[in-house]
Design an enzyme around this catalytic site. Sequence first.
Site, mmCIF file in Angstrom:
data_model
loop_
_atom_site.group_PDB
_atom_site.id
_atom_site.type_symbol
_atom_site.label_atom_id
_atom_site.label_comp_id
_atom_site.label_asym_id
_atom_site.label_seq_id
_atom_site.Cartn_x
_atom_site.Cartn_y
_atom_site.Cartn_z
ATOM 1 N N THR A 157 1.989 -21.451 4.499
ATOM 2 C CA THR A 157 1.227 -20.917 3.361
ATOM 3 C C THR A 157 0.258 -19.830 3.799
ATOM 4 O OG1 THR A 157 -0.595 -22.538 3.442
ATOM 5 C CG2 THR A 157 1.393 -23.153 2.191
ATOM 6 N N VAL A 166 -1.287 -17.928 -0.042
ATOM 7 C CA VAL A 166 -0.451 -18.460 -1.122
ATOM 8 C C VAL A 166 -0.163 -19.935 -0.817
ATOM 9 C CG1 VAL A 166 1.633 -18.095 -2.498
ATOM 10 C CG2 VAL A 166 0.535 -16.158 -1.376
ATOM 11 N N HIS A 167 -1.166 -20.780 -1.064
ATOM 12 C CA HIS A 167 -1.031 -22.188 -0.713
ATOM 13 C C HIS A 167 -0.130 -22.946 -1.707
ATOM 14 C CE1 HIS A 167 -3.769 -21.994 2.618
ATOM 15 N NE2 HIS A 167 -4.804 -21.661 1.873
ATOM 16 N N ASP A 168 -0.692 -23.341 -2.830
ATOM 17 C CA ASP A 168 0.028 -24.231 -3.747
ATOM 18 C C ASP A 168 1.300 -23.630 -4.343
ATOM 19 O OD1 ASP A 168 -1.877 -26.102 -3.167
ATOM 20 O OD2 ASP A 168 -3.034 -25.794 -4.997
#
Length: 324
Positions: free
Chosen positions: A197, A243-245
């Site tokens: 991520t 851009v984690h989730d």
Amino acid sequence: MKTKIILDTDPGIDDVFAILFAEAHPDIELKAITTVYGNATIENATRNALYIKQKYQLKADVVTGASKPIIRPPVGPTVVVHGEGGLGDVIVPANVEGKADLRPAYQYIIDAVKAEPGEITLVAIGPLTNLALALQADPSIVDLVKDVVIMGGAFGENNHHGNVTPFAEANIHDDPHAADIVLTASWPVVVIGLDVTEQSFFTREYLDQLRDDAGEVGQFIWNISRYYLRFYSEKVGLEACHVHDPSAIAYVINPALFTLREGPIRVVTDGVAEGMTIQKCGSRIYPHDAWKDKTPQKVGVAVNDTELLALYRSSIIDYAASLK
């Protein structure tokens, strides 16, 4: 054929990025949003989920989940990253339309996977307390869930080790005991952690372009991203956000975007390395091995960030056009 998902989340700015991604893409059927403490209190997390459901007329159920970890003391909402209410500069009304399902989230998860065995993917992008409670209440669900996709953890790949401590990622650190239960259960897990991520970035320019090209949806994403980008600029030194989730949703849509490796995972539950995720790779036999009897799980170690960003952009633009 659509993938049916229950999205377990602590909305959260990037959680809303992910919720809209899941709702937007035609290959996903968003059946429910189960909430958990983390980025916000459980009250704010649930209100934020109901607000998004109302704003975009989502069909998904909203279900209130756990308000605190299983064992460890709560660390409190991540106000510095997500703001007092969870959505940065956007203030959600105190009263929103609609009500949460009356069941606790863990029971909703159990009931849902029993009603549709082998069809539902659990996507968890917050602390893993609800999933752990579901496992404790009914261990048989490990054979009923299609897949479990988790945004959390860090394994040192691409030099990514932690974001709330030197060796712990926030979702895992919030409830390490729950994470160890979930990651050692005998169901199929894919972990999309910081290793991948933090390889993808929503830049200011990317978000500005999305605002310009994706109508009201793009504007809303831009609005809630302002607080998030200030945090990244002031605290992390980036003119972009990771851009984690949304990466967990991207995996559900197109697993080929990610390179995975396999091996059992354990979570450190106390001490200076609390919340650290450790995967054993290889077949070497050790006299003392807390991994040897645990189910091998998959961890993302590389990502095609260019295609991921293009997928997010096109999905949101197409979704915005469909709302006109």
